[in-house]
Design a protein around this motif. Structure first.
Motif, PDB file in Angstrom:
ATOM      1  N   MET A   1       0.816  -1.184   0.000  1.00  0.00           N
ATOM      2  CA  MET A   1       0.000   0.000   0.000  1.00  0.00           C
ATOM      3  C   MET A   1       0.870   1.262   0.000  1.00  0.00           C
ATOM      4  O   MET A   1       0.550   2.217  -0.679  1.00  0.00           O
ATOM      5  N   ASP A   2       1.965   1.239   0.760  1.00  0.00           N
ATOM      6  CA  ASP A   2       2.857   2.399   0.784  1.00  0.00           C
ATOM      7  C   ASP A   2       3.409   2.705  -0.597  1.00  0.00           C
ATOM      8  O   ASP A   2       3.521   3.869  -0.975  1.00  0.00           O
ATOM      9  N   ASN A   3       3.749   1.669  -1.353  1.00  0.00           N
ATOM     10  CA  ASN A   3       4.284   1.880  -2.690  1.00  0.00           C
ATOM     11  C   ASN A   3       3.248   2.514  -3.613  1.00  0.00           C
ATOM     12  O   ASN A   3       3.588   3.372  -4.425  1.00  0.00           O
ATOM     13  N   SER A   4       1.988   2.120  -3.501  1.00  0.00           N
ATOM     14  CA  SER A   4       0.964   2.708  -4.367  1.00  0.00           C
ATOM     15  C   SER A   4       0.745   4.182  -4.016  1.00  0.00           C
ATOM     16  O   SER A   4       0.519   5.000  -4.906  1.00  0.00           O
ATOM     17  N   GLY A   8       1.522   7.221  -6.509  1.00  0.00           N
ATOM     18  CA  GLY A   8       0.502   8.231  -6.775  1.00  0.00           C
ATOM     19  C   GLY A   8       1.027   9.643  -6.564  1.00  0.00           C
ATOM     20  O   GLY A   8       0.776  10.538  -7.368  1.00  0.00           O
ATOM     21  N   VAL A   9       1.771   9.829  -5.498  1.00  0.00           N
ATOM     22  CA  VAL A   9       2.362  11.137  -5.214  1.00  0.00           C
ATOM     23  C   VAL A   9       3.386  11.501  -6.292  1.00  0.00           C
ATOM     24  O   VAL A   9       3.409  12.627  -6.794  1.00  0.00           O
ATOM     25  N   ALA A  10       4.214  10.545  -6.671  1.00  0.00           N
ATOM     26  CA  ALA A  10       5.220  10.794  -7.713  1.00  0.00           C
ATOM     27  C   ALA A  10       4.556  11.156  -9.030  1.00  0.00           C
ATOM     28  O   ALA A  10       5.006  12.075  -9.728  1.00  0.00           O
ATOM     29  N   LYS A  11       3.480  10.460  -9.369  1.00  0.00           N
ATOM     30  CA  LYS A  11       2.773  10.756 -10.617  1.00  0.00           C
ATOM     31  C   LYS A  11       2.167  12.154 -10.576  1.00  0.00           C
ATOM     32  O   LYS A  11       2.271  12.912 -11.539  1.00  0.00           O
ATOM     33  N   ALA A  12       1.543  12.503  -9.455  1.00  0.00           N
ATOM     34  CA  ALA A  12       0.938  13.830  -9.315  1.00  0.00           C
ATOM     35  C   ALA A  12       2.000  14.926  -9.431  1.00  0.00           C
ATOM     36  O   ALA A  12       1.799  15.929 -10.114  1.00  0.00           O
TER      37      ALA A  12
END
Length: 72
Positions: A1-4, A8-12
């Protein structure tokens, strides 16, 4: 879950505008207010066009999410 969450933060962050803000919207050519240019570094769209772009992106995301959960 931490990786997702991290993904998500990296993509944003990768989708945030960078560089100098434009004086007028690259979609509709309307002037971008100075307050928006100062608030969002590298802004390229006016508020209206950005809202439309966000809505289109959200719709695309929904389609991909539904398709990925389908079991064949």
């Amino acid at each position: 879950m931490d990786n997702s969450v991290k993904n998500g933060v990296a993509k944003a962050r990768s989708q945030l505008p960078v560089g100098q803000s434009l004086l007028s919207c690259e979609e509709c050519k309307c002037p971008i207010p100075e307050a928006r240019r100062k608030a969002v570094a590298g802004v390229r769209l006016c508020v209206g066009c950005q809202s439309k772009s966000d809505k289109r992106q959200k719709e695309v995301s929904k389609v991909h999410r539904r398709a990925s959960t389908r079991v064949c």
